[in-house]
Design an enzyme around this catalytic site. Structure first.
Site, PDB file in Angstrom:
ATOM      1  N   TYR A 170      -5.623  -1.148   5.490  1.00  0.00           N
ATOM      2  CA  TYR A 170      -4.892  -1.347   4.233  1.00  0.00           C
ATOM      3  C   TYR A 170      -5.953  -1.468   3.139  1.00  0.00           C
ATOM      4  O   TYR A 170      -7.096  -1.069   3.343  1.00  0.00           O
ATOM      5  CB  TYR A 170      -4.034  -2.619   4.447  1.00  0.00           C
ATOM      6  CG  TYR A 170      -2.977  -2.859   3.422  1.00  0.00           C
ATOM      7  CD1 TYR A 170      -1.878  -2.012   3.315  1.00  0.00           C
ATOM      8  CD2 TYR A 170      -3.055  -3.948   2.554  1.00  0.00           C
ATOM      9  CE1 TYR A 170      -0.890  -2.255   2.367  1.00  0.00           C
ATOM     10  CE2 TYR A 170      -2.075  -4.194   1.603  1.00  0.00           C
ATOM     11  CZ  TYR A 170      -0.998  -3.336   1.510  1.00  0.00           C
ATOM     12  OH  TYR A 170      -0.032  -3.572   0.574  1.00  0.00           O
ATOM     13  N   ARG A 212      -0.644   8.448  -7.896  1.00  0.00           N
ATOM     14  CA  ARG A 212      -1.366   7.258  -8.389  1.00  0.00           C
ATOM     15  C   ARG A 212      -1.704   6.416  -7.158  1.00  0.00           C
ATOM     16  O   ARG A 212      -0.992   5.492  -6.831  1.00  0.00           O
ATOM     17  CB  ARG A 212      -0.473   6.507  -9.386  1.00  0.00           C
ATOM     18  CG  ARG A 212      -1.114   5.429 -10.178  1.00  0.00           C
ATOM     19  CD  ARG A 212      -1.460   4.176  -9.360  1.00  0.00           C
ATOM     20  NE  ARG A 212      -0.396   3.195  -9.246  1.00  0.00           N
ATOM     21  CZ  ARG A 212      -0.227   2.417  -8.152  1.00  0.00           C
ATOM     22  NH1 ARG A 212      -0.986   2.537  -7.077  1.00  0.00           N
ATOM     23  NH2 ARG A 212       0.738   1.542  -8.119  1.00  0.00           N
ATOM     24  N   LYS A 237       0.763   1.368   4.867  1.00  0.00           N
ATOM     25  CA  LYS A 237       1.919   0.500   4.582  1.00  0.00           C
ATOM     26  C   LYS A 237       2.780   0.368   5.834  1.00  0.00           C
ATOM     27  O   LYS A 237       3.295  -0.702   6.143  1.00  0.00           O
ATOM     28  CB  LYS A 237       2.754   1.077   3.433  1.00  0.00           C
ATOM     29  CG  LYS A 237       2.045   1.085   2.093  1.00  0.00           C
ATOM     30  CD  LYS A 237       2.283  -0.195   1.308  1.00  0.00           C
ATOM     31  CE  LYS A 237       1.408  -0.237   0.063  1.00  0.00           C
ATOM     32  NZ  LYS A 237       1.460  -1.503  -0.666  1.00  0.00           N
ATOM     33  N   GLU A 279       6.170   4.786  -2.913  1.00  0.00           N
ATOM     34  CA  GLU A 279       4.869   4.138  -3.035  1.00  0.00           C
ATOM     35  C   GLU A 279       3.891   4.990  -3.823  1.00  0.00           C
ATOM     36  O   GLU A 279       3.741   6.188  -3.556  1.00  0.00           O
ATOM     37  CB  GLU A 279       4.316   3.893  -1.626  1.00  0.00           C
ATOM     38  CG  GLU A 279       3.122   2.972  -1.569  1.00  0.00           C
ATOM     39  CD  GLU A 279       3.442   1.523  -1.929  1.00  0.00           C
ATOM     40  OE1 GLU A 279       4.391   0.959  -1.360  1.00  0.00           O
ATOM     41  OE2 GLU A 279       2.743   0.968  -2.786  1.00  0.00           O
ATOM     42  N   ASP A 280       3.209   4.374  -4.753  1.00  0.00           N
ATOM     43  CA  ASP A 280       2.115   4.996  -5.500  1.00  0.00           C
ATOM     44  C   ASP A 280       2.491   6.322  -6.165  1.00  0.00           C
ATOM     45  O   ASP A 280       1.761   7.321  -6.086  1.00  0.00           O
ATOM     46  CB  ASP A 280       0.876   5.125  -4.591  1.00  0.00           C
ATOM     47  CG  ASP A 280       0.251   3.751  -4.322  1.00  0.00           C
ATOM     48  OD1 ASP A 280       0.870   2.738  -4.698  1.00  0.00           O
ATOM     49  OD2 ASP A 280      -0.845   3.689  -3.736  1.00  0.00           O
ATOM     50  N   ASP A 310       8.062   0.009  -4.221  1.00  0.00           N
ATOM     51  CA  ASP A 310       7.229  -1.143  -3.885  1.00  0.00           C
ATOM     52  C   ASP A 310       6.346  -1.568  -5.058  1.00  0.00           C
ATOM     53  O   ASP A 310       6.158  -2.762  -5.308  1.00  0.00           O
ATOM     54  CB  ASP A 310       6.370  -0.756  -2.671  1.00  0.00           C
ATOM     55  CG  ASP A 310       5.480  -1.879  -2.212  1.00  0.00           C
ATOM     56  OD1 ASP A 310       5.939  -3.027  -2.222  1.00  0.00           O
ATOM     57  OD2 ASP A 310       4.332  -1.598  -1.820  1.00  0.00           O
ATOM     58  N   ASP A 311       5.795  -0.592  -5.782  1.00  0.00           N
ATOM     59  CA  ASP A 311       4.868  -0.932  -6.867  1.00  0.00           C
ATOM     60  C   ASP A 311       5.586  -1.632  -8.014  1.00  0.00           C
ATOM     61  O   ASP A 311       5.012  -2.491  -8.676  1.00  0.00           O
ATOM     62  CB  ASP A 311       4.157   0.333  -7.374  1.00  0.00           C
ATOM     63  CG  ASP A 311       3.338   0.945  -6.262  1.00  0.00           C
ATOM     64  OD1 ASP A 311       2.373   0.317  -5.824  1.00  0.00           O
ATOM     65  OD2 ASP A 311       3.711   2.039  -5.788  1.00  0.00           O
ATOM     66  N   ASN A 352      -6.112  -2.694  -7.290  1.00  0.00           N
ATOM     67  CA  ASN A 352      -6.734  -2.269  -6.028  1.00  0.00           C
ATOM     68  C   ASN A 352      -7.380  -0.911  -6.187  1.00  0.00           C
ATOM     69  O   ASN A 352      -6.979  -0.142  -7.055  1.00  0.00           O
ATOM     70  CB  ASN A 352      -5.642  -2.169  -4.950  1.00  0.00           C
ATOM     71  CG  ASN A 352      -4.985  -3.499  -4.693  1.00  0.00           C
ATOM     72  OD1 ASN A 352      -5.646  -4.501  -4.543  1.00  0.00           O
ATOM     73  ND2 ASN A 352      -3.664  -3.505  -4.662  1.00  0.00           N
TER      74      ASN A 352
HETATM   75  N1  LIG Z   1      -1.700  -6.283  -5.952  1.00  0.00           N
HETATM   76  C1  LIG Z   1      -0.645  -5.544  -5.784  1.00  0.00           C
HETATM   77  O1  LIG Z   1       0.219  -5.841  -4.958  1.00  0.00           O
HETATM   78  C2  LIG Z   1      -0.467  -4.296  -6.592  1.00  0.00           C
HETATM   79  C3  LIG Z   1       0.779  -3.680  -6.617  1.00  0.00           C
HETATM   80  C4  LIG Z   1       0.957  -2.530  -7.385  1.00  0.00           C
HETATM   81  C5  LIG Z   1      -0.107  -2.008  -8.104  1.00  0.00           C
HETATM   82  N2  LIG Z   1      -1.306  -2.624  -8.018  1.00  0.00           N
HETATM   83  C6  LIG Z   1      -2.459  -2.078  -8.740  1.00  0.00           C
HETATM   84  O2  LIG Z   1      -2.198  -2.108 -10.121  1.00  0.00           O
HETATM   85  C7  LIG Z   1      -2.887  -1.044 -10.764  1.00  0.00           C
HETATM   86  C8  LIG Z   1      -1.935  -0.350 -11.713  1.00  0.00           C
HETATM   87  O3  LIG Z   1      -0.842   0.197 -11.023  1.00  0.00           O
HETATM   88  P1  LIG Z   1       0.351   0.891 -11.847  1.00  0.00           P
HETATM   89  O4  LIG Z   1       1.258   1.504 -10.877  1.00  0.00           O
HETATM   90  O5  LIG Z   1       0.953  -0.048 -12.821  1.00  0.00           O
HETATM   91  O6  LIG Z   1      -0.489   2.008 -12.613  1.00  0.00           O
HETATM   92  P2  LIG Z   1      -0.117   2.800 -13.912  1.00  0.00           P
HETATM   93  O7  LIG Z   1      -1.033   3.939 -13.984  1.00  0.00           O
HETATM   94  O8  LIG Z   1       1.353   3.017 -13.972  1.00  0.00           O
HETATM   95  O9  LIG Z   1      -0.487   1.783 -15.105  1.00  0.00           O
HETATM   96  C9  LIG Z   1      -1.771   1.414 -15.498  1.00  0.00           C
HETATM   97  C10 LIG Z   1      -1.675   0.730 -16.859  1.00  0.00           C
HETATM   98  O10 LIG Z   1      -2.923   0.165 -17.173  1.00  0.00           O
HETATM   99  C11 LIG Z   1      -3.229   0.462 -18.539  1.00  0.00           C
HETATM  100  N3  LIG Z   1      -4.670   0.436 -18.756  1.00  0.00           N
HETATM  101  C12 LIG Z   1      -5.583   1.387 -18.443  1.00  0.00           C
HETATM  102  N4  LIG Z   1      -6.798   1.005 -18.878  1.00  0.00           N
HETATM  103  C13 LIG Z   1      -6.647  -0.200 -19.467  1.00  0.00           C
HETATM  104  C14 LIG Z   1      -7.529  -1.084 -20.113  1.00  0.00           C
HETATM  105  N5  LIG Z   1      -8.839  -0.810 -20.250  1.00  0.00           N
HETATM  106  N6  LIG Z   1      -7.028  -2.244 -20.617  1.00  0.00           N
HETATM  107  C15 LIG Z   1      -5.725  -2.522 -20.487  1.00  0.00           C
HETATM  108  N7  LIG Z   1      -4.829  -1.723 -19.886  1.00  0.00           N
HETATM  109  C16 LIG Z   1      -5.296  -0.568 -19.385  1.00  0.00           C
HETATM  110  C17 LIG Z   1      -2.632   1.836 -18.762  1.00  0.00           C
HETATM  111  O11 LIG Z   1      -2.453   2.084 -20.155  1.00  0.00           O
HETATM  112  C18 LIG Z   1      -1.316   1.676 -18.005  1.00  0.00           C
HETATM  113  O12 LIG Z   1      -0.367   1.048 -18.848  1.00  0.00           O
HETATM  114  C19 LIG Z   1      -3.461  -0.180  -9.643  1.00  0.00           C
HETATM  115  O13 LIG Z   1      -4.828  -0.464  -9.503  1.00  0.00           O
HETATM  116  C20 LIG Z   1      -2.739  -0.639  -8.410  1.00  0.00           C
HETATM  117  O14 LIG Z   1      -3.562  -0.576  -7.265  1.00  0.00           O
HETATM  118  C21 LIG Z   1      -1.515  -3.751  -7.296  1.00  0.00           C
HETATM  119  O1  LIG Z   2      -1.435  -0.889  -1.681  1.00  0.00           O
HETATM  120  C1  LIG Z   2      -1.690  -2.029  -2.055  1.00  0.00           C
HETATM  121  O2  LIG Z   2      -2.585  -2.703  -1.536  1.00  0.00           O
HETATM  122  C2  LIG Z   2      -0.881  -2.689  -3.137  1.00  0.00           C
HETATM  123  C3  LIG Z   2      -0.169  -1.804  -4.073  1.00  0.00           C
HETATM  124  O3  LIG Z   2       0.915  -1.154  -3.501  1.00  0.00           O
HETATM  125  C4  LIG Z   2      -1.034  -0.867  -4.836  1.00  0.00           C
HETATM  126  O4  LIG Z   2      -0.566   0.218  -5.143  1.00  0.00           O
HETATM  127  O5  LIG Z   2      -2.161  -1.237  -5.151  1.00  0.00           O
HETATM  128 MG   LIG Z   3       1.221   0.787  -4.112  1.00  0.00          MG
END
Ligand SMILES: NC(=O)c1ccc[n+]([C@@H]2O[C@H](COP(=O)([O-])OP(=O)(O)OC[C@H]3O[C@@H](n4cnc5c(N)ncnc54)[C@H](O)[C@@H]3O)[C@@H](O)[C@H]2O)c1
Ligand SMILES: O=C(O)C[C@H](O)C(=O)O
Ligand SMILES: [Mg+2]
Length: 603
Positions: free
Chosen positions: A130, A183, A201, A272-273, A295-296, A445
């Site tokens: 993961y 993504r 996942k 997902e993603d 999920d996201d 991540n």
């Molecule tokens: N921890 C978790 O469980 C979890 C879950 C989902 C997503 N994520 C992570 O969150 C991140 C974003 O996912 P997403 O689906 O929302 O992506 P996304 O591409 O939909 O959104 C990214 C956002 O970040 C903004 N951004 C880019 N650069 C920036 C900066 N310098 N300052 C401020 N904002 C900025 C963009 O404008 C956009 O609004 C990924 O790295 C993903 O791995 C983590």
């Molecule tokens: O995949 C993960 O670890 C969490 C989340 O779904 C992500 O997109 O970052």
């Molecule tokens: Mg994800």
């Protein structure tokens, strides 16, 4: 080492793959000889007992000694540990890919043993199968590719998907994780290489939720890629064309969803993603039509909300104080907006619909206000008005440092996909937070994309912070015997329970109430003593237990809303009459656990 409940062979087999071909007794499977050894669902390697060797035509195909499951397990762990020793001092990439390879080889060969070592060593192995290693695996997929896993539907398969879905060998599928690779974590568009994410996942589904591995299906929807590097890579295994857009894109997803639904009407599909525009669009398009969730958007929201409520408790404040928390969310994508939507709902539940939450949203262009040109409609409800911004001495597009300095937030939460965006100045500004225990959630991540490291957070923002990251970091030694606890705020704490609870409910869609029940269950799981120590989420070692609780909460919510139709031989009426204890027992009974089941009937 041998934790968990050991199911009876009979109960394990209840979920085993069934075959349509007429199978004469005494075999439980229709394969024989080398085909059994080459089928990871049934293979026991040297563990086949003599009777099965005789009756499945395996005599002579294996060395003569029968090795016990425990011995096989120990043998694998020994080779894993010696790999660890032999790679000391090598780079993170080399070591983690070597670890991934050894696990993947076992996965390819013997799923029962693979899932057993995964369940028993989840803390060590989750970072490999993961996040973060899965990100590296996706980036290197074309080179690492040996055998396919899951299914691949491409734009070239239009019109064929209804028949293709029958190429999958299992008669029953319960859980599908689907991506279009647009993504992948914070790594961007990885095209077909994103298949690693559904695989990872679903490994968590098996390990945490006990979904039978014979009933899972990772799926890649390859609609092209806009990643120029991949398009030019001669090893790239996906379609060499730009991504489909608009109606063309949606018609491919529609066709896939209809094909899945036609063959397995009760399967749960986890999106997902997907890049943000398609993440929201497909969620709205399918959420009442199919049993699916994103999920996201939705899983992440519940995990973040549980952490935010935990933060209020950690400050020693009553939960009603959540309405007064100043929360700065960095990243206005599918995850950030999902979190804000759920947080707003929580505020109105806690403080009434008239409450005015103090949430601030930034994207790559800084603070979002009503003055923003071409604002995304999904982000618009969270944009600050001119009056609010001016009152705080802020402006449209204000930088993160400015916002943190002026707002003095209780919580700084990153879902931006940008590593290091919580830099020293930002973290130091958090020392002026209005909270006695400010929280920093660096949720992006994989590790390289975390908004800050755990060490930097404690160093610059102070030792009294609560810290969480999406990918794992070690706890931080603060000196004098004090430890800065690192939480892993990752949707892995919810999606397996959402999937399992929805499956057992048999609901035809996943309601907001079911998702809210999942988040509340996670939030209530932690004891006050833990919360006081800055521990907001359970240890990953208890992921099977928390998943059972979450699944039971989702199931209860579905029953409460009259959505439960039942699953297998347990119908809606029986579910309705179950007490809380019976529901959790029902969930646990339905969780698959890896043991070798007999493959021939006893005479
Ligand atoms: N921890 C978790 O469980 C979890 C879950 C989902 C997503 N994520 C992570 O969150 C991140 C974003 O996912 P997403 O689906 O929302 O992506 P996304 O591409 O939909 O959104 C990214 C956002 O970040 C903004 N951004 C880019 N650069 C920036 C900066 N310098 N300052 C401020 N904002 C900025 C963009 O404008 C956009 O609004 C990924 O790295 C993903 O791995 C983590
Ligand atoms: O995949 C993960 O670890 C969490 C989340 O779904 C992500 O997109 O970052
Ligand atoms: Mg994800």
């Amino acid at each position: 080492m041998w934790r968990g409940l050991v199911r009876s062979a009979a109960s394990n087999l209840r979920h085993s793959r069934s075959y349509s071909s007429a199978v004469p007794l005494p075999s439980i499977i229709h394969k024989r000889g080398i085909d059994v050894l080459h089928d990871p669902w049934f293979n026991k390697d040297t563990g086949f007992p003599i009777t099965e060797r005789d009756r499945l035509g395996l005599r002579g195909l294996l060395p003569p000694r029968v090795v016990s499951f425990e011995q096989q397990y120990d043998r694998f762990m020994e080779s894993y540990r010696s790999l660890e020793k032999n790679t000391v001092g090598q780079s993170y990439g080399v070591v983690s890919l070597a670890k991934w390879r050894i696990l993947n080889r076992l996965h390819d060969r013997n799923e029962t043993l693979y899932y057993r070592v995964l369940i028993d060593n989840i803390k060590d192995f989750a970072p490999i199968i993961y996040t973060p290693t899965v990100g590296l695996v996706c980036q290197n997929y074309s080179g690492l590719f040996r055998r396919p896993r899951g299914m691949y539907f491409s734009a070239k398969d239009k019109g064929e998907m209804m028949s293709m879905i029958y190429n999958w060998p299992a008669q029953q599928v319960d859980m599908i994780v689907l991506t279009d690779g647009s993504r992948i974590l914070g790594l961007g568009d990885l095209g077909v290489q994103g298949i690693g994410i559904p695989i990872g996942k679903l490994d968590m589904y098996v390990a945490a939720a006990g979904i039978n591995p014979q009933r899972i299906l990772p799926v890649m929807l390859d609609v092209g890629t806009n990643n120029q590097k991949l398009l030019e890579d001669r090893l790239y295994l996906g379609l060499r064309q730009p991504r489909l857009e608009g109606e063309e894109y949606l018609s491919v997803v529609d066709e896939f969803m209809e094909a899945v639904h036609a063959r397995w009407p009760k399967a749960i599909v986890q999106f997902e993603d997907f890049q943000m525009k398609w993440a929201f669009e497909t969620l709205h398009r399918y959420r009442k039509k199919f049993c699916m969730f994103n999920d996201d958007i939705q899983g992440t929201a519940g995990v973040a909300l549980a952490g935010l409520l935990g933060t209020v408790r950690a400050q020693g404040r009553p939960l009603t104080d959540f309405a007064n928390q100043k929360i700065v969310v960095v990243g206005a994508g599918s995850a950030g907006l999902g979190v804000l939507n759920m947080a707003i709902q929580a505020v109105s539940r806690i403080a009434g619909s008239g409450a005015n939450p103090h949430f601030f949203l930034l994207d790559k262009d800084g603070l979002l206000t009503k003055e923003r040109k071409g604002i995304d409609p999904a982000a618009a409800p969270f944009a600050k008005s001119v009056a609010e911004t001016e009152e705080m001495g802020l402006r449209e597009g204000a930088s993160l440092v400015e916002v943190v300095k002026k707002v003095k937030p209780h919580v700084l939460l990153g879902l931006s996909g940008v590593g290091g965006v919580f830099h020293e100045e930002v973290l130091k500004a958090m020392r002026e937070s209005d909270s006695i225990k400010p929280a920093i959630f660096a949720m992006s991540n994989p590790t390289t994309k975390a908004e800050c490291t755990a060490i930097d957070a404690f160093k610059h923002a102070g030792e009294n912070i609560v810290f969480a990251s999406g990918s794992p970091f070690e706890n931080v030694d603060l000196g004098n015997g004090k430890v800065g606890h690192v939480n892993q705020a990752n949707n892995m704490y919810l999606f397996p329970g959402i999937g399992l609870g929805s499956l057992l409910s048999g609901a035809h869609y996943i309601s907001d109430g079911m998702l809210q029940a999942a988040a509340e269950c996670l939030a209530n799981y932690m004891k006050d003593e833990e919360i006081q120590m800055g521990i907001l989420y359970p240890s990953i070692n208890s992921i099977r237990d928390i998943t059972a609780e979450v699944a039971a909460a989702v199931l209860r919510a579905a029953i409460g809303e009259g959505l439960a139709e039942g699953h297998g031989d347990v119908g809606a009426k029986e579910l309705e009459h179950m007490s809380e204890e019976e529901i959790i027992e029902h969930v646990r009974r339905n969780m698959w656990y890896p043991i070798y089941s007999p493959l021939v009937h006893e005479r």
